[in-house]
Design a protein around this motif. Structure first.
Motif, PDB file in Angstrom:
ATOM      1  N   GLU A 386       0.828  -1.210   0.000  1.00  0.00           N
ATOM      2  CA  GLU A 386       0.000   0.000   0.000  1.00  0.00           C
ATOM      3  C   GLU A 386       0.857   1.252   0.000  1.00  0.00           C
ATOM      4  N   LEU A 390       0.940   4.282  -2.821  1.00  0.00           N
ATOM      5  CA  LEU A 390       0.710   5.687  -2.481  1.00  0.00           C
ATOM      6  C   LEU A 390       1.879   6.565  -2.926  1.00  0.00           C
ATOM      7  N   ASP A 406      -4.501  15.086  -0.066  1.00  0.00           N
ATOM      8  CA  ASP A 406      -5.217  13.874   0.355  1.00  0.00           C
ATOM      9  C   ASP A 406      -4.298  12.659   0.382  1.00  0.00           C
ATOM     10  N   VAL A 407      -3.400  12.599  -0.599  1.00  0.00           N
ATOM     11  CA  VAL A 407      -2.470  11.466  -0.637  1.00  0.00           C
ATOM     12  C   VAL A 407      -1.518  11.524   0.562  1.00  0.00           C
ATOM     13  N   ASP A 410      -3.198  10.178   3.530  1.00  0.00           N
ATOM     14  CA  ASP A 410      -3.254   8.714   3.490  1.00  0.00           C
ATOM     15  C   ASP A 410      -1.909   8.099   3.894  1.00  0.00           C
ATOM     16  N   LEU A 414      -1.206   5.734   7.169  1.00  0.00           N
ATOM     17  CA  LEU A 414      -0.552   4.435   7.032  1.00  0.00           C
ATOM     18  C   LEU A 414       0.643   4.333   7.976  1.00  0.00           C
TER      19      LEU A 414
END
Length: 689
Positions: A386, A390, A406-407, A410, A414
């Motif tokens: 993941e 990303l 937004d990334v 994320d 994580l």
């Protein structure tokens, strides 16, 4: 008229009597019985001679029962096959299973095992004797058994005599005469013939009436010679107007010695052998011996391709066990490790000899542990995939000129998930907020430390302007035998605040696992919160004093210097003091050793507990004569654990106390009338002169 009146009165009286008889009430039962059972007769008669039977019966004036007879009733000489002792209504029966020895005095010491059935009144100190020969031995010796380390009365332990004065008698042959201590540690060995004896006390765990090195025991180096002293007493009766009526003179016998003090100890002997060798998880080997031992030598046979420095060693307190923390990945991954172990053990002749064993350390994991490892590995792999997606997505969006907010969120989320499941080096502080002025900051880690970045550890002191200033302090290993314990030592000032910060990865263990960033804040107590105790003792400087709390836990330990010992910065509490005459100067109490005729190191208690109560901003300074109080009366009652059984009735307690004041040879009349001369055997005799 007179006749009619008389008849009327008579009828009223009869009616009243009949009414009172018709009303049923609970009988009061009379006053409570406080008297112990009384012996009416026995077969044979007390102190009978030429007894040839197998049974002794003793009849009492009321129904009696036996309480705790297994530990209280003692028959001397010792029986190979225990006699049957039982109560039957008003009778106590003793049936012998052994053949009685000819020309021998037998004593059946019931202690306080006999009591009446209704009120539980005990017959204290009852002893029945008879002889299988023409005469009966009537001498006796008495005294007390105290535990040497803490002066606790030793309850229901065996006391025995040997006329064989050879050292081996205690370990090789049964006692000739025996008794047991009561619940105050007192004993009387009766039925003793004239002669010379050695006396011993023994906690006879194996029931063979002889000493084993693993048992608690006591011995007296001096030879005791039983004797009897006749003395007279006078009792005066008075007339109603307090004039002397009659002076009665009576003769009495006092059996000596009656002041023997036996100091019981355990020499700490344990046969040396390998107790356990096992694998604790995948990264630890555990070797446990029965007692302290030299370090074993471990030579790994399989797997062979391992590093030379394959472990970090942790030696547990007591030096009887070792943990080998595996640092070589080959060994950690191996399901079994075969080791050639060389160590010391005890052979059948009690000699310490070298031994060699091949030991297999197996990794035993449960199905749940294996499943959890697989799931954790799968989760880490999924997170890695993941993260890679990303990162590629972010790079593409940047190339296209798009907003990556937004990334980034994320990726941050994580990272937080990864942090939650990753292994972290744990450190457990001994104190978290409040510090004493004498404290050091101590930490326990969950694995051996591989490296420390001292710059990442900051101890800071708050200034008056509320700013923090760094103090020069390093984290050091507290004990070279324990790689898990570390400390930070600093001169903490009273009533000041400190802050200790660990940067992330400041400490790394041998497996590459690092700590998280963390901060601890501390406040040091003010000097106003403390008191002090100063004791001036007459023990000489080859001694130390232990300050104890109410649970007899050692709070402070201080050597005597110049006849004085001082304890500063004490929290308000009630303290107790114990002094040890440190004969060998190793700063700890040492037990005795029978083979070398070495007695345990002497111990004394400060008897005035109320004088060691410490308050805030206040101290005590006392003079302590360690010989001023009888040794059996030194330990304060508040911390004494082996206390006599409490009687159920206060009146019985008062009567018993009065009897003790008159006859108790272990209180006001023994051990020098409440003073102790320093000679544990002769102090009573010396102080009577």
């Amino acid at each position: 008229m007179k006749l009619r009146a008389l008849t009327y009165l008579l009828l009223v009286a009869v009616a009243g009597f009949l009414w009172s008889c018709a009303n049923i009430g609970s009988p009061s039962g009379g006053p409570r019985d406080y008297t112990p059972p009384v012996v009416l007769k026995s077969n044979p008669a007390p102190r009978a001679v030429n007894f040839k039977g197998k049974k002794v019966t003793i009849q009492f004036d009321e129904i009696v029962v036996l309480k705790d007879q297994q530990k209280k009733v003692v028959i001397s000489p010792a029986q190979k096959e225990p006699a049957m002792v039982r109560s039957l209504g008003r009778t106590v029966e003793v049936t012998f299973n052994d053949e009685l020895i000819p020309n021998t005095t037998y004593t059946i010491d019931f202690s306080d095992a006999i009591e009446d059935n209704n009120e539980g009144n005990r017959l204290d100190g009852y002893c029945f004797s008879f002889s299988t020969g023409e005469s009966i031995d009537t001498m006796s010796v008495s005294g007390m058994v105290l535990r040497a380390r803490d002066l606790e009365p030793m309850q229901h332990v065996m006391v025995g005599l040997h006329s064989n004065l050879d050292d081996t008698a205690f370990t090789a042959t049964k006692f000739e005469r025996i008794s047991r201590t009561n619940d105050k540690g007192e004993f009387t060995v009766q039925g003793v013939k004239p002669g010379k004896y050695h006396i011993f006390a023994l906690k006879d765990m194996d029931g063979n009436y002889r000493m084993s090195r693993s048992e608690d025991y006591a011995f007296l180096d001096e030879i005791i010679v039983p004797s009897v002293r006749e003395f007279t007493s006078q009792d005066t009766t008075f007339t109603f107007d307090r004039r002397v009526d009659t002076v009665v003179t009576a003769k009495h016998n006092e059996y000596l010695p009656n002041d023997i003090l036996l100091s019981m100890f355990n020499e700490g002997y344990t046969p040396l052998y390998l107790k356990k060798a096992e694998r604790l998880g995948r990264n630890r080997l555990f070797v446990h011996f029965s007692t302290a031992n030299e370090l074993p030598q471990l030579n790994i046979l399989s797997p062979q391709n391992h590093a030379v420095d394959w472990h970090v060693m942790e030696r547990r307190e007591g030096n009887d066990s070792i943990v080998y923390w595996l640092t070589d990945s080959t060994l950690i991954k191996a399901d079994s490790i075969v080791v050639d172990m060389r160590y010391m053990k005890m052979d059948s002749l009690n000699n310490i000899v070298p031994a060699t064993d091949t030991v297999v350390f197996l990794s035993r994991r449960t199905n749940a542990e294996i499943k959890a490892e697989r799931e954790a590995k799968k989760e880490r792999e999924e997170m890695d995939k993941e993260r890679e997606k990303l990162i590629k997505k972010r790079e593409k969006m940047i190339a296209e000129g798009k907003d990556v907010t937004d990334v980034d969120l994320d990726i941050k989320a994580l990272a937080q998930r990864e942090h939650a499941i990753r292994e972290v080096l744990k450190l457990e502080p001994s104190k978290t907020s409040q510090l004493e002025v004498t404290d050091t900051l101590q930490f326990l880690f969950n694995a051996p430390i591989g490296s420390i970045n001292q710059r990442g550890i900051r101890l800071e002191h708050m200034q008056k302007d509320s700013t923090w200033v760094r103090i020069n302090a390093k984290m050091l290993q507290k004990d070279e035998l324990n790689p898990l314990r570390y400390m930070i030592q600093a001169n903490f000032k009273p009533d000041e605040q400190y802050r200790l910060s660990f940067d992330s990865a400041a400490v790394c263990n041998v497996y590459g696992v690092v700590n998280d960033s963390t901060t601890f804040k501390y406040k040091v107590k003010s000097l106003d919160e403390y008191g002090y105790v100063i004791l001036h003792v007459n023990s000489g400087d080859s001694a130390f004093v232990e300050l104890l709390d109410a649970n007899e836990k050692v709070v402070r330990h201080q050597r005597v210097s110049g006849g004085t010992v001082r304890f500063d910065n004490l929290l308000p509490a009630e303290y107790y003091a114990r002094l040890v005459v440190d004969t060998n100067g190793n700063d700890r109490w040492d037990p005795g050793y029978y083979t070398e005729h070495r007695q345990p190191e002497e111990v004394y208690y400060y008897p005035y507990a109320d004088k060691l109560r410490v308050r805030k901003s206040w101290g005590r300074e006392e003079t302590w004569d360690i010989y001023a109080t009888a040794i059996n009366q030194q330990k304060p009652e508040k911390i004494k654990k082996n206390k006599p059984e409490r009687r159920r009735d206060s009146l019985e307690q008062r009567v018993k106390q009065t009897d003790e004041e008159e006859e108790d040879e272990f209180g006001s009349n023994a051990f020098g009338r409440n003073t102790y001369s320093g000679n544990k055997y002769r102090d009573y005799q010396n102080n009577r002169r």
